[in-house]
Write an enzyme that holds these catalytic residues in place. Structure first.
Site, PDB file in Angstrom:
ATOM      1  CD  GLU A  28      -2.947  -1.120   2.250  1.00 10.27           C
ATOM      2  OE1 GLU A  28      -3.974  -0.448   2.222  1.00 10.27           O
ATOM      3  OE2 GLU A  28      -2.617  -1.810   3.216  1.00 10.27           O
ATOM      4  CB  SER A 157      -5.368  -1.066  -0.778  1.00  7.55           C
ATOM      5  OG  SER A 157      -5.140   0.144  -0.102  1.00  7.55           O
ATOM      6  CE1 TYR A 223      -6.795   4.072  -2.391  1.00  2.00           C
ATOM      7  CE2 TYR A 223      -6.331   1.818  -3.055  1.00  2.00           C
ATOM      8  CZ  TYR A 223      -6.595   2.735  -2.072  1.00  2.00           C
ATOM      9  OH  TYR A 223      -6.674   2.342  -0.766  1.00  2.00           O
ATOM     10  NE  ARG A 262     -13.077   3.160   4.818  1.00  2.00           N
ATOM     11  CZ  ARG A 262     -12.009   2.818   4.087  1.00  2.00           C
ATOM     12  NH1 ARG A 262     -11.131   3.700   3.703  1.00  2.00           N
ATOM     13  NH2 ARG A 262     -11.841   1.562   3.746  1.00  2.00           N
ATOM     14  CG  ASP A 264     -14.488  -0.294   5.059  1.00  2.00           C
ATOM     15  OD1 ASP A 264     -14.574   0.842   5.539  1.00  2.00           O
ATOM     16  OD2 ASP A 264     -13.498  -0.708   4.408  1.00  2.00           O
ATOM     17  CD  GLU A 277     -11.119  -3.566   5.717  1.00  2.00           C
ATOM     18  OE1 GLU A 277     -10.082  -4.060   6.204  1.00  2.00           O
ATOM     19  OE2 GLU A 277     -11.119  -2.868   4.691  1.00  2.00           O
ATOM     20  CG  ASN A 279     -10.063   0.143   6.703  1.00  2.00           C
ATOM     21  OD1 ASN A 279      -9.297  -0.633   6.161  1.00  2.00           O
ATOM     22  ND2 ASN A 279     -11.365   0.155   6.449  1.00  2.00           N
ATOM     23  N   GLY A 283      -7.440   5.961   4.015  1.00  2.00           N
ATOM     24  CA  GLY A 283      -6.842   6.831   2.994  1.00  2.00           C
ATOM     25  C   GLY A 283      -7.115   8.301   3.275  1.00  2.00           C
TER      26      GLY A 283
HETATM   27  N1  ADP Z   1     -18.080 -10.970   1.525  1.00  2.00           N
HETATM   28  C1  ADP Z   1     -18.058  -9.996   0.613  1.00  2.00           C
HETATM   29  N2  ADP Z   1     -19.125  -9.805  -0.204  1.00  2.00           N
HETATM   30  C2  ADP Z   1     -19.127  -8.815  -1.145  1.00  2.00           C
HETATM   31  N3  ADP Z   1     -18.097  -7.989  -1.347  1.00  2.00           N
HETATM   32  C3  ADP Z   1     -16.996  -8.140  -0.581  1.00  2.00           C
HETATM   33  C4  ADP Z   1     -16.915  -9.125   0.445  1.00  2.00           C
HETATM   34  N4  ADP Z   1     -15.719  -9.034   1.040  1.00  2.00           N
HETATM   35  C5  ADP Z   1     -15.062  -8.025   0.415  1.00  2.00           C
HETATM   36  N5  ADP Z   1     -15.821  -7.493  -0.558  1.00  2.00           N
HETATM   37  C6  ADP Z   1     -15.411  -6.414  -1.483  1.00  2.00           C
HETATM   38  O1  ADP Z   1     -13.984  -6.314  -1.461  1.00  2.00           O
HETATM   39  C7  ADP Z   1     -13.563  -5.048  -0.940  1.00  2.00           C
HETATM   40  C8  ADP Z   1     -12.354  -5.197  -0.049  1.00  2.00           C
HETATM   41  O2  ADP Z   1     -12.647  -6.081   1.010  1.00  2.00           O
HETATM   42  P1  ADP Z   1     -12.146  -5.811   2.483  1.00  2.00           P
HETATM   43  O3  ADP Z   1     -12.524  -6.991   3.289  1.00  2.00           O
HETATM   44  O4  ADP Z   1     -12.633  -4.488   2.949  1.00  2.00           O
HETATM   45  O5  ADP Z   1     -10.547  -5.810   2.320  1.00  2.00           O
HETATM   46  P2  ADP Z   1      -9.459  -4.619   2.289  1.00  2.00           P
HETATM   47  O6  ADP Z   1      -8.847  -4.656   3.647  1.00  2.00           O
HETATM   48  O7  ADP Z   1      -8.476  -5.015   1.236  1.00  2.00           O
HETATM   49  O8  ADP Z   1     -10.171  -3.340   1.991  1.00  2.00           O
HETATM   50  C9  ADP Z   1     -14.774  -4.517  -0.214  1.00  2.00           C
HETATM   51  O9  ADP Z   1     -14.728  -3.113  -0.165  1.00  2.00           O
HETATM   52  C10 ADP Z   1     -15.924  -5.071  -1.047  1.00  2.00           C
HETATM   53  O10 ADP Z   1     -16.132  -4.303  -2.230  1.00  2.00           O
HETATM   54 MG    MG Z   2     -11.840  -2.506   2.984  1.00  2.00          MG
END
Ligand code: ADP
Ligand code: MG
Length: 313
Positions: A28, A157, A223, A262, A264, A277, A279, A283
């Site tokens: 990242e 990311s 990004y 943040r 999510d 998750e 964060n 960003g």
């Molecule tokens: N179980 C899920 N169902 C639908 N979309 C998902 C799921 N897990 C992750 N995503 C998609 O992938 C993106 C990144 O996942 P995330 O778990 O937040 O990892 P990172 O830490 O890389 O941001 C999310 O913002 C979402 O768009």
């Molecule tokens: Mg995420």
């Protein structure tokens, strides 16, 4: 949204000399350098004295030279966001913005953070941790159906993440995720809108909803693409928005996150949130999510940077 309290620091000089920590060698890195440039311009506008340090060794040199009174941490991913720098600075007696060692380590670890959320009744998808032998695709299909998401357990990311539509795609997705660490998780894909709750102090900012024509909010959508749409205000009914903000703060607290961050989540058709998750170093480019949400709350980028710096007090 509960209102933000008055600023605690009135005079830029009270922050002393700030070490703005960016870069590092995680995947990242580029994202961090972008945000760092925006924050550096803001510190300058606010008359806050600072030095820009790329990676922990450069920061440590500056600390030993007596040039750092507090650290503004913008180093994402392993090293910056996983408790390592927080622990090192604690031992050195230098305050740092945001979460401490434990909250940083927990939130960076998707496996332990999901176990904790499950234990506390904070909705998050079921998941499986893949061992070194990899999974049996039939067992995955039997448990979750398709599609599933395959992710490295300790990155951000969207790097190393794949949405997998069928058993045929599983080996490549696992191989990709493994490049970023041994532990890999698989979870069912959620259908719904994707939302983000920025937290500053004890205040949850207005929710942001994103839409992307891509299969999910991947690195490109985050990004690079102009096609990602950001909605803030989110368009949710006020009562629902307030409930989701409260739940987001619960998730933030459960994982011991502090100061700012943040949260999510995905909101399904039944208006049930599923937390993805937390964060702890989101960003901070001027078009990033937390700055956008702050703007909607009447907090401009410079005030946001100031408030984040206050979390080191
Ligand atoms: N179980 C899920 N169902 C639908 N979309 C998902 C799921 N897990 C992750 N995503 C998609 O992938 C993106 C990144 O996942 P995330 O778990 O937040 O990892 P990172 O830490 O890389 O941001 C999310 O913002 C979402 O768009
Ligand atoms: Mg995420």
């Amino acid at each position: 949204m509960n209102a933000l309290p008055a600023l605690r620091i009135k005079d830029a000089g009270q922050f002393g000399q700030v070490g703005l920590l960016v870069g590092g060698d995680s995947a990242e890195r580029e994202v961090s350098l972008d945000g760092g440039a925006a924050v550096a311009r803001s510190l300058e506008r606010s008359g806050i004295r600072f030095g820009l340090h790329d990676g922990a060794p450069a920061l440590f040199d500056a600390i030993r030279a007596g040039q750092v009174d507090r650290v503004f941490n913008l180093m994402h991913g392993p090293g910056g966001e996983d408790g390592a720098i927080q622990g090192a600075l604690r031992l050195m007696g230098v305050p740092i913005t945001g979460s401490g060692l434990l909250g940083s380590a927990l939130t960076m670890d998707k496996v332990r953070s999901k176990w904790l959320m499950q234990r506390l009744g904070i909705p998050t998808t079921e998941f499986e941790v893949l061992g070194p032998d990899g999974p049996d695709p039939d067992a995955i299909a039997g448990r979750f159906g398709w599609p599933v998401f395959v992710k490295p357990a300790g990155l951000g990311s969207s790097i190393g993440i794949t949405r997998v539509e069928s058993g045929a795609g599983l080996p490549a997705a696992i191989e990709l995720a493994r490049r970023y660490g041994e532990e890999v998780i698989v979870e069912p894909a959620l259908e719904g809108g994707e939302y983000f709750a920025g937290v500053i102090g004890r205040t949850v900012l207005p929710l942001i909803r994103i839409e992307t024509p891509r299969a999910f909010y991947d690195y490109e959508a985050k990004y690079l693409s102009d096609e990602t749409r950001y909605y803030c205000p989110s368009g949710l009914e006020a009562g629902l928005e307030a409930r989701l903000q409260a739940q987001a703060l619960q998730a933030f607290d459960a994982l011991h996150a502090k100061g700012w961050g943040r949260v999510d989540f995905i909101l399904d058709a039944q208006q049930q949130p599923w937390f993805l998750e937390v964060n702890t170093v989101p960003g901070m480019t001027d078009h990033s999510l937390v700055p956008q949400a702050a703007q909607e709350a009447g907090v401009g980028f410079d005030e946001l940077v100031w408030r984040i710096l206050e979390t080191s007090l």
